[in-house]
Write an enzyme that holds these catalytic residues in place. Sequence first.
Site, PDB file in Angstrom:
ATOM      1  N   GLY A   1     -10.628   8.407  -0.627  1.00  0.00           N
ATOM      2  CA  GLY A   1      -9.171   8.982  -0.364  1.00  0.00           C
ATOM      3  C   GLY A   1      -8.913   9.938  -1.459  1.00  0.00           C
TER       4      GLY A   1
ATOM      5  N   THR B   1      -8.753  13.201  -1.211  1.00  0.00           N
ATOM      6  CA  THR B   1      -7.822  14.122  -0.953  1.00  0.00           C
ATOM      7  C   THR B   1      -6.452  13.830  -0.958  1.00  0.00           C
TER       8      THR B   1
ATOM      9  N   ALA C   1      -6.755   5.376   3.135  1.00  0.00           N
ATOM     10  CA  ALA C   1      -5.956   4.579   4.089  1.00  0.00           C
ATOM     11  C   ALA C   1      -5.338   5.377   5.043  1.00  0.00           C
TER      12      ALA C   1
ATOM     13  N   SER D   1      -1.815   5.877   5.501  1.00  0.00           N
ATOM     14  CA  SER D   1      -0.877   5.361   4.563  1.00  0.00           C
ATOM     15  C   SER D   1       0.596   5.688   5.075  1.00  0.00           C
TER      16      SER D   1
ATOM     17  N   SER E   1      -0.076  -2.749  -1.780  1.00  0.00           N
ATOM     18  CA  SER E   1       1.160  -2.088  -1.636  1.00  0.00           C
ATOM     19  C   SER E   1       2.416  -3.115  -1.569  1.00  0.00           C
TER      20      SER E   1
ATOM     21  N   GLU F   1       4.495  -2.636   0.241  1.00  0.00           N
ATOM     22  CA  GLU F   1       5.024  -3.122   1.554  1.00  0.00           C
ATOM     23  C   GLU F   1       4.483  -4.463   2.206  1.00  0.00           C
TER      24      GLU F   1
ATOM     25  N   TYR G   1       0.535  -1.468   9.506  1.00  0.00           N
ATOM     26  CA  TYR G   1      -0.045  -0.953   7.899  1.00  0.00           C
ATOM     27  C   TYR G   1      -0.136  -2.031   6.799  1.00  0.00           C
TER      28      TYR G   1
ATOM     29  N   PHE H   1       6.666  11.874   4.082  1.00  0.00           N
ATOM     30  CA  PHE H   1       7.139  10.696   3.243  1.00  0.00           C
ATOM     31  C   PHE H   1       8.699  11.204   2.910  1.00  0.00           C
ATOM     32  N   VAL H   2       9.657  10.105   2.930  1.00  0.00           N
ATOM     33  CA  VAL H   2      10.897  10.763   2.942  1.00  0.00           C
ATOM     34  C   VAL H   2      11.373  11.531   1.554  1.00  0.00           C
ATOM     35  N   THR H   3      10.648  11.131   0.388  1.00  0.00           N
ATOM     36  CA  THR H   3      11.287  11.929  -0.817  1.00  0.00           C
ATOM     37  C   THR H   3      10.678  13.109  -0.692  1.00  0.00           C
TER      38      THR H   3
HETATM   39  P1  NAP Z   1      -2.078   9.465   1.123  1.00  0.00           P
HETATM   40  O1  NAP Z   1      -1.927  10.620   0.365  1.00  0.00           O
HETATM   41  O2  NAP Z   1      -1.987   9.535   2.412  1.00  0.00           O
HETATM   42  O3  NAP Z   1      -3.950   9.721   0.944  1.00  0.00           O
HETATM   43  C1  NAP Z   1      -4.660   8.861   1.760  1.00  0.00           C
HETATM   44  C2  NAP Z   1      -6.310   9.327   1.778  1.00  0.00           C
HETATM   45  O4  NAP Z   1      -6.824   8.305   2.709  1.00  0.00           O
HETATM   46  C3  NAP Z   1      -6.408  10.773   2.028  1.00  0.00           C
HETATM   47  O5  NAP Z   1      -7.569  11.170   1.114  1.00  0.00           O
HETATM   48  C4  NAP Z   1      -7.040  10.597   3.393  1.00  0.00           C
HETATM   49  O6  NAP Z   1      -7.728  11.630   3.902  1.00  0.00           O
HETATM   50  C5  NAP Z   1      -7.758   9.263   3.311  1.00  0.00           C
HETATM   51  N1  NAP Z   1      -8.231   8.370   4.461  1.00  0.00           N
HETATM   52  C6  NAP Z   1      -7.211   8.292   5.508  1.00  0.00           C
HETATM   53  N2  NAP Z   1      -7.970   7.715   6.554  1.00  0.00           N
HETATM   54  C7  NAP Z   1      -9.288   7.447   6.226  1.00  0.00           C
HETATM   55  C8  NAP Z   1     -10.378   6.917   6.585  1.00  0.00           C
HETATM   56  N3  NAP Z   1     -10.473   6.402   7.775  1.00  0.00           N
HETATM   57  N4  NAP Z   1     -11.676   7.127   6.136  1.00  0.00           N
HETATM   58  C9  NAP Z   1     -11.468   7.705   4.755  1.00  0.00           C
HETATM   59  N5  NAP Z   1     -10.415   8.334   4.209  1.00  0.00           N
HETATM   60  C10 NAP Z   1      -9.445   8.019   4.850  1.00  0.00           C
HETATM   61  O7  NAP Z   1      -1.877   8.318   0.119  1.00  0.00           O
HETATM   62  P2  NAP Z   1      -1.619   8.268  -1.283  1.00  0.00           P
HETATM   63  O8  NAP Z   1      -0.296   8.099  -1.487  1.00  0.00           O
HETATM   64  O9  NAP Z   1      -2.500   8.805  -2.055  1.00  0.00           O
HETATM   65  O10 NAP Z   1      -2.053   6.479  -1.585  1.00  0.00           O
HETATM   66  C11 NAP Z   1      -3.273   6.122  -1.872  1.00  0.00           C
HETATM   67  C12 NAP Z   1      -3.469   4.627  -1.536  1.00  0.00           C
HETATM   68  O11 NAP Z   1      -2.400   3.835  -2.184  1.00  0.00           O
HETATM   69  C13 NAP Z   1      -3.383   4.240  -0.157  1.00  0.00           C
HETATM   70  O12 NAP Z   1      -4.392   3.403   0.502  1.00  0.00           O
HETATM   71  C14 NAP Z   1      -1.858   3.931   0.137  1.00  0.00           C
HETATM   72  O13 NAP Z   1      -1.923   3.102   1.393  1.00  0.00           O
HETATM   73  C15 NAP Z   1      -1.707   3.065  -1.094  1.00  0.00           C
HETATM   74  N6  NAP Z   1      -0.256   3.060  -1.753  1.00  0.00           N
HETATM   75  C16 NAP Z   1       0.155   4.084  -1.889  1.00  0.00           C
HETATM   76  C17 NAP Z   1       1.545   4.073  -2.210  1.00  0.00           C
HETATM   77  C18 NAP Z   1       2.402   5.121  -2.368  1.00  0.00           C
HETATM   78  O14 NAP Z   1       3.732   4.977  -2.675  1.00  0.00           O
HETATM   79  N7  NAP Z   1       1.825   6.483  -2.718  1.00  0.00           N
HETATM   80  C19 NAP Z   1       2.052   2.569  -2.597  1.00  0.00           C
HETATM   81  C20 NAP Z   1       1.116   1.638  -2.538  1.00  0.00           C
HETATM   82  C21 NAP Z   1      -0.035   1.676  -1.797  1.00  0.00           C
HETATM   83  P3  NAP Z   1      -7.182  13.099   4.558  1.00  0.00           P
HETATM   84  O15 NAP Z   1      -6.715  13.830   3.310  1.00  0.00           O
HETATM   85  O16 NAP Z   1      -8.455  13.665   5.154  1.00  0.00           O
HETATM   86  O17 NAP Z   1      -6.211  12.508   5.472  1.00  0.00           O
HETATM   87  N1  GDD Z   2       8.993   8.794   6.424  1.00  0.00           N
HETATM   88  C1  GDD Z   2      10.230   8.753   6.607  1.00  0.00           C
HETATM   89  N2  GDD Z   2      10.898   9.856   7.220  1.00  0.00           N
HETATM   90  N3  GDD Z   2      10.976   7.771   5.977  1.00  0.00           N
HETATM   91  C2  GDD Z   2      12.464   7.738   6.281  1.00  0.00           C
HETATM   92  C3  GDD Z   2      13.125   8.749   6.882  1.00  0.00           C
HETATM   93  C4  GDD Z   2      12.175  10.140   7.494  1.00  0.00           C
HETATM   94  O1  GDD Z   2      12.694  10.878   8.029  1.00  0.00           O
HETATM   95  N4  GDD Z   2      14.359   8.608   6.959  1.00  0.00           N
HETATM   96  C5  GDD Z   2      14.613   7.394   6.386  1.00  0.00           C
HETATM   97  N5  GDD Z   2      13.369   7.193   5.984  1.00  0.00           N
HETATM   98  C6  GDD Z   2      13.147   5.672   5.107  1.00  0.00           C
HETATM   99  C7  GDD Z   2      12.037   4.793   5.957  1.00  0.00           C
HETATM  100  O2  GDD Z   2      12.795   4.132   6.990  1.00  0.00           O
HETATM  101  C8  GDD Z   2      11.863   3.897   4.605  1.00  0.00           C
HETATM  102  O3  GDD Z   2      12.706   2.875   4.638  1.00  0.00           O
HETATM  103  C9  GDD Z   2      12.025   4.724   3.471  1.00  0.00           C
HETATM  104  O4  GDD Z   2      12.493   5.759   3.943  1.00  0.00           O
HETATM  105  C10 GDD Z   2      10.712   5.009   2.765  1.00  0.00           C
HETATM  106  O5  GDD Z   2       9.905   5.674   3.595  1.00  0.00           O
HETATM  107  P1  GDD Z   2       8.614   6.370   3.395  1.00  0.00           P
HETATM  108  O6  GDD Z   2       8.603   7.385   2.362  1.00  0.00           O
HETATM  109  O7  GDD Z   2       7.801   6.910   4.705  1.00  0.00           O
HETATM  110  O8  GDD Z   2       7.529   5.483   2.575  1.00  0.00           O
HETATM  111  P2  GDD Z   2       7.382   3.991   2.896  1.00  0.00           P
HETATM  112  O9  GDD Z   2       8.148   3.106   1.921  1.00  0.00           O
HETATM  113  O10 GDD Z   2       7.296   3.325   4.186  1.00  0.00           O
HETATM  114  O11 GDD Z   2       5.814   3.531   2.446  1.00  0.00           O
HETATM  115  C11 GDD Z   2       5.333   4.209   1.401  1.00  0.00           C
HETATM  116  O12 GDD Z   2       5.392   3.435   0.392  1.00  0.00           O
HETATM  117  C12 GDD Z   2       4.641   2.139   0.508  1.00  0.00           C
HETATM  118  C13 GDD Z   2       4.863   1.191  -0.877  1.00  0.00           C
HETATM  119  O13 GDD Z   2       5.942   0.452  -0.525  1.00  0.00           O
HETATM  120  C14 GDD Z   2       4.035   4.751   1.652  1.00  0.00           C
HETATM  121  O14 GDD Z   2       3.329   5.535   0.524  1.00  0.00           O
HETATM  122  C15 GDD Z   2       2.948   3.541   1.874  1.00  0.00           C
HETATM  123  O15 GDD Z   2       1.569   3.895   1.900  1.00  0.00           O
HETATM  124  C16 GDD Z   2       3.154   2.438   0.730  1.00  0.00           C
HETATM  125  O16 GDD Z   2       2.216   1.431   0.619  1.00  0.00           O
END
Ligand code: NAP
Ligand code: GDD
Length: 344
Positions: free
Chosen positions: A8, A10, A86, A88, A129, A131, A153, A192-194
């Site tokens: 992951g 990228t 993932a 994600s 996570s 989540e 997820y 993602f929402v932010t």
């Molecule tokens: P992300 O930006 O969505 O990056 C996900 C990465 O996984 C990308 O490089 C994607 O490749 C790769 N990927 C997806 N499906 C794959 C597969 N089947 N095989 C190999 N690679 C694959 O996510 P992130 O925000 O960097 O998060 C990194 C990790 O932390 C994830 O596991 C996520 O679930 C977890 N996490 C994130 C948060 C958060 O708030 N960001 C919080 C808690 C946990 P492509 O670029 O080709 O799509």
């Molecule tokens: N994506 C999205 N788009 N979310 C929205 C929107 C919209 O237009 N409007 C409201 N939301 C709300 C979602 O319903 C959720 O409650 C909140 O905004 C955050 O959504 P996301 O930014 O998509 O993130 P997430 O909390 O569901 O998941 C992210 O955080 C997890 C850690 O708690 C992802 O990065 C997951 O991979 C990660 O595990």
Amino acid sequence: MKKAFITGITGQDGHYLSKLLLEKDYEVHGTIRRSSSINTGRIDPLISKYQNTKQLNLYYSDLLDSSSLNMLINKIQPDETYNLAAQSHVAVSFKNPIFTTQTGTLGPLSLLEAVRNSDKEIKYYQASSSEMYGGQMKGKLNEESLLNPKSPYAAAKVFAHHMTSIYRDSYSLFCSNGILFNHESPHRGETFVTRKITRAASRIKLGLQNKLTLGNLEASRDWGFAGDYVEAMWMMLQHDTPDDWVIATGETYTVRQFLEATFKKLDLNWEEYVQTSDKYLRPNEVEHLLGDPTKAKEELGWEPKTSFDSLVEMMVESDLNLAKREKVLVAEGLLEPTWENPTS
Ligand code: NAP
Ligand code: GDD
């Protein structure tokens, strides 16, 4: 020179983690997926910077292709493996539950098996996570809090979380789970929402967009900065013993508050531009997340450095610059104007 293997690479965290490790003089090996359009945008500056060295190495792989994971672990013999890959996006996990589950369960398991079967002692980091908690508890969540997944997820993350501890306990492997709460940055995916908000508000400011459609505005999240959070991943693998740690800021804000803060920075009134649609509501919403990072502070010496306000500021500044460049291209007829990202 230590070697790190990152799946992951990228993604958002892959960008920040590989930058951090390269700056620490690691040899970094990362997996990329074949895609019809180039998907290395986030790490292209690193690829350019390290192109004449052997410090950054990329390989085609997929978490569902266990043979390539085995081959890479055997060939590279890394000191540390970070499993960041993932599907994600929580909302997308309801639309593609099988792919999300296969990637989130068999992927980490294949990697854990490759690590277990290696002759070398390889430290393993699993991207767990917040989540997994399900968001019903109003208080602060820590490493002992009940897991109550509400999406494909999150259920897959719970499986991988448990397998990581099972491999730690059963085979004395150095396997740690980082239970990370939401973390954002200018490199956050645009759906993602932010990032959807900062991108849209910046485009609205420059007349490139006239509305923003969102789902649930009352959900609250503990939002931190991804750059701070990848330091915690690295610290976990430098700790004497493997374990699980919550990484969070200890503050929570609603989507509505994130909207207000973003539009205010651009001198705009969000209520004039934002509408809501059922299209962005989830079948099972995680309403509230708030983390308690005390254990990480006491045992790893980790603390978040970036405030909520600085995070919003950083994302708005970056997206405003992006919108300015977009506006020039539209004015020169080099780019078709789009009013709202249809897939967001
Ligand atoms: P992300 O930006 O969505 O990056 C996900 C990465 O996984 C990308 O490089 C994607 O490749 C790769 N990927 C997806 N499906 C794959 C597969 N089947 N095989 C190999 N690679 C694959 O996510 P992130 O925000 O960097 O998060 C990194 C990790 O932390 C994830 O596991 C996520 O679930 C977890 N996490 C994130 C948060 C958060 O708030 N960001 C919080 C808690 C946990 P492509 O670029 O080709 O799509
Ligand atoms: N994506 C999205 N788009 N979310 C929205 C929107 C919209 O237009 N409007 C409201 N939301 C709300 C979602 O319903 C959720 O409650 C909140 O905004 C955050 O959504 P996301 O930014 O998509 O993130 P997430 O909390 O569901 O998941 C992210 O955080 C997890 C850690 O708690 C992802 O990065 C997951 O991979 C990660 O595990």
